[in-house]
Design an enzyme around this catalytic site. Structure first.
Site, PDB file in Angstrom:
ATOM      1  N   HIS A 124       0.821  -1.223   0.000  1.00 44.83           N
ATOM      2  CA  HIS A 124       0.000   0.000   0.000  1.00 44.83           C
ATOM      3  C   HIS A 124       0.853   1.270   0.000  1.00 44.83           C
ATOM      4  CE1 HIS A 124      -3.997  -1.945   0.877  1.00 44.83           C
ATOM      5  NE2 HIS A 124      -3.157  -2.938   1.127  1.00 44.83           N
ATOM      6  N   ASP A 145       4.268   9.407  -0.734  1.00 46.50           N
ATOM      7  CA  ASP A 145       3.053   8.726  -0.286  1.00 46.50           C
ATOM      8  C   ASP A 145       2.683   7.656  -1.299  1.00 46.50           C
ATOM      9  OD1 ASP A 145       0.711   8.168   1.184  1.00 46.50           O
ATOM     10  OD2 ASP A 145       0.365  10.295   1.581  1.00 46.50           O
TER      11      ASP A 145
HETATM   12  P1  ADP Z   1      -2.514   7.092   5.377  1.00 48.37           P
HETATM   13  O1  ADP Z   1      -3.123   5.777   4.978  1.00 48.37           O
HETATM   14  O2  ADP Z   1      -1.018   7.154   5.243  1.00 48.37           O
HETATM   15  O3  ADP Z   1      -2.944   7.583   6.719  1.00 48.37           O
HETATM   16  P2  ADP Z   1      -4.272   8.250   3.324  1.00 48.37           P
HETATM   17  O4  ADP Z   1      -4.406   9.674   2.901  1.00 48.37           O
HETATM   18  O5  ADP Z   1      -4.100   7.303   2.189  1.00 48.37           O
HETATM   19  O6  ADP Z   1      -3.037   8.200   4.343  1.00 48.37           O
HETATM   20  O7  ADP Z   1      -5.545   7.791   4.150  1.00 48.37           O
HETATM   21  C1  ADP Z   1      -5.900   8.461   5.323  1.00 48.37           C
HETATM   22  C2  ADP Z   1      -7.397   8.272   5.652  1.00 48.37           C
HETATM   23  O8  ADP Z   1      -7.641   8.746   6.973  1.00 48.37           O
HETATM   24  C3  ADP Z   1      -8.307   9.056   4.732  1.00 48.37           C
HETATM   25  O9  ADP Z   1      -9.489   8.319   4.505  1.00 48.37           O
HETATM   26  C4  ADP Z   1      -8.615  10.343   5.533  1.00 48.37           C
HETATM   27  O10 ADP Z   1      -9.898  10.898   5.282  1.00 48.37           O
HETATM   28  C5  ADP Z   1      -8.509   9.880   6.960  1.00 48.37           C
HETATM   29  N1  ADP Z   1      -7.894  10.938   7.771  1.00 48.37           N
HETATM   30  C6  ADP Z   1      -6.680  11.490   7.593  1.00 48.37           C
HETATM   31  N2  ADP Z   1      -6.429  12.426   8.518  1.00 48.37           N
HETATM   32  C7  ADP Z   1      -7.505  12.480   9.302  1.00 48.37           C
HETATM   33  C8  ADP Z   1      -7.853  13.252  10.455  1.00 48.37           C
HETATM   34  N3  ADP Z   1      -6.998  14.127  10.968  1.00 48.37           N
HETATM   35  N4  ADP Z   1      -9.063  13.033  11.011  1.00 48.37           N
HETATM   36  C9  ADP Z   1      -9.898  12.119  10.507  1.00 48.37           C
HETATM   37  N5  ADP Z   1      -9.628  11.364   9.424  1.00 48.37           N
HETATM   38  C10 ADP Z   1      -8.451  11.532   8.832  1.00 48.37           C
END
Ligand code: ADP
Length: 463
Positions: free
Chosen positions: A157, A365
């Site tokens: 991923h 990322d």
């Molecule tokens: P990672 O898997 O590295 O955390 P991604 O951007 O691929 O990064 O996925 C992150 C997920 O978590 C997304 O669905 C996003 O909406 C959610 N998310 C990220 N930051 C927050 C936050 N501060 N509060 C709530 N949800 C969050």
């Protein structure tokens, strides 16, 4: 149809009243369609866990969820240290952030071996095994050693680094050979797949054997790009519904007419939050006419606080955001709102919809789902602008975002200015192109295309 076995570090066992989010939903769906088993860590830590031979099994909707616990030492060595403090910065090409110790590597291998020993007894002829992510790099090899012959797919991923970066950890070639025990190794982008092939060639003595096929030590393995998708229409609906609530109206009023920019991330060194705040700072310096007219909301969910670099990142960001506000804020203007408390998913979707600019600037990322969610959340009639790092996997798909070098604060500052000043016609054109990309694919298509490719790889004589 073959029975599917999904293996991941954590298993989101369905519990009454709690709904899984994101990709977990798709994997549940795929398992429910085929009948299957999801195996991994329960999320619990128990002193005598290594003596447990049988996993705990829960059955729900025709799917079995089998989990094992970790000991405190296993949690520390396998999860906190080797997975999150060694492999995570390594595969995100941040070698300065890597910490490495042999004991944790040993524990990482031991836990993967324990996964394999437990899982092997649950695999039947005709099954297909799909392993997820960097916690489980040695697992395919550990299963093969124990006589498992069914098709095995591995999906990463995260990004995959170049040979120069990968070679900074000891025994990089061993990791590559372990991955080569899968029949299909999938990545988020073709760039990551190319990095993997280059690593196999340069560090493990392998050779490419045609399009998307690589051979090494008698193994033939298929590689491919399978970008993870979101449920774009579903997210759009949530954002539109939420924007009509009192909570979002009150939030909008609190901006006192200023234009909103949003960043939303886990607080992680790969997300580029420090450089993003500095880029915003230089934007405000270069374009003082925007002072009092713009508010940047950075939602930064606290993450992995048992890993040292995450703790120091948190302290640094608290200092940096405090300093920016201490210097620039006015009685009726807070330039930066830095929020570390949890924000509900639907509320975040509603906020995204009201933000004129989405700032998504990771240093590296795998995909970055926030970029896709920001696009999905927009009102297509008057959409906001996505400023997106070239180093996010999503940049390979969202080509009509304002793409930036996230390491270059001046470029980020200029992109913020351009996004805030962009005419509605150009905003619409860019948004429509990006919306077309995310709305023509679904998470289920992602899962099915990986499984199809796995069965094809096996059918064409790999293994
Ligand atoms: P990672 O898997 O590295 O955390 P991604 O951007 O691929 O990064 O996925 C992150 C997920 O978590 C997304 O669905 C996003 O909406 C959610 N998310 C990220 N930051 C927050 C936050 N501060 N509060 C709530 N949800 C969050």
């Amino acid at each position: 149809m073959s029975r599917l076995i999904v293996v991941s570090n954590r298993v989101p066992v369905p519990t009454a009243g709690e709904k899984a989010g994101g990709l977990a939903v798709v994997l549940h769906d795929l398992l429910a369609r085929r009948g299957g088993l999801w195996f991994g860590w329960s999320g619990d830590i128990a002193d005598n866990a290594e003596h447990d031979t049988a996993p705990a099994i829960v059955e729900e909707g025709g799917v079995q969820y089998a989990t094992i616990n970790l000991t405190p030492d296993e949690y520390q060595g396998y999860y906190a240290n080797f997975s999150n403090a060694t492999l995570w910065p390594l595969i995100h090409s941040l070698p300065e952030q890597i910490s490495f110790d042999r004991h944790s590597l040993h524990v990482y291998r031991t836990v993967n071996a324990r996964f394999a020993t437990t899982l092997k007894d649950m695999i039947r002829p005709g099954d297909v095994v799909w392993i997820h992510d960097y916690h489980l790099v040695p697992l395919a090899a550990a299963l093969r050693t124990r006589g498992v012959q069914v098709p095995i797919g591995f999906f990463l991923h995260t990004p995959f680094p170049s040979p120069d970066i990968l070679s900074t950890i000891p025994e990089a070639a061993t990791f590559l050979r372990q991955l080569m025990q899968a029949d299909l190794v999938g990545f988020q982008t073709s760039h990551d797949a190319q990095n993997f092939v280059a690593c196999v060639e340069r560090l493990a003595g392998g050779e490419t054997a045609g399009n998307n096929v690589v051979t090494c030590g008698g193994r033939t393995v298929h590689v491919g790009a399978f970008p993870v998708e979101i449920d774009a229409p579903g997210f759009a609906r949530t954002a539109a519904e939420e924007s009509d609530t009192t909570a979002i109206r009150r939030f909008s009023e609190s901006l006192l007419g200023s234009t909103l920019m949003i960043g939303a991330d886990r607080m992680d060194p790969t997300k580029g939050i420090r450089r993003r705040i500095n880029g915003y700072r230089s934007f405000l310096d270069k374009h003082p006419e925007w002072q009092e007219r713009v508010t940047f909301l950075q939602v930064a969910a606290s993450s992995r606080q048992d890993v040292e670099i995450y703790k120091s990142l948190r302290e640094e960001l608290e200092r940096l955001s405090g300093a920016l506000n201490a210097e620039l804020a006015m009685p009726a203007w807070t330039p930066l709102r830095f929020v570390t408390r949890p924000v509900a998913r639907a509320h975040l979707a509603g906020i995204m919809r009201t933000a004129r600019v989405g700032l998504v600037t990771p240093l590296r990322d795998g995909m970055n789902l926030v970029a896709k969610e920001y696009v999905a959340a927009q009102d297509g009639d008057d959409p906001g602008v996505l400023v997106l790092s070239r180093y996010a996997g999503a940049a390979a798909q969202l080509k009509d975002a304002l793409l930036v070098n996230a390491f270059d604060g001046d470029e980020v500052a200029d992109a913020i200015h351009r996004a805030l000043s962009m005419a509605r016609e150009e905003r619409r054109r860019r948004w429509e192109a990006n919306w077309h990309v995310i709305s023509s694919r679904t998470p289920l298509m992602w899962g099915e295309s990986f499984l199809d490719a796995l069965l094809q790889a096996r059918g064409s004589g790999a293994a």
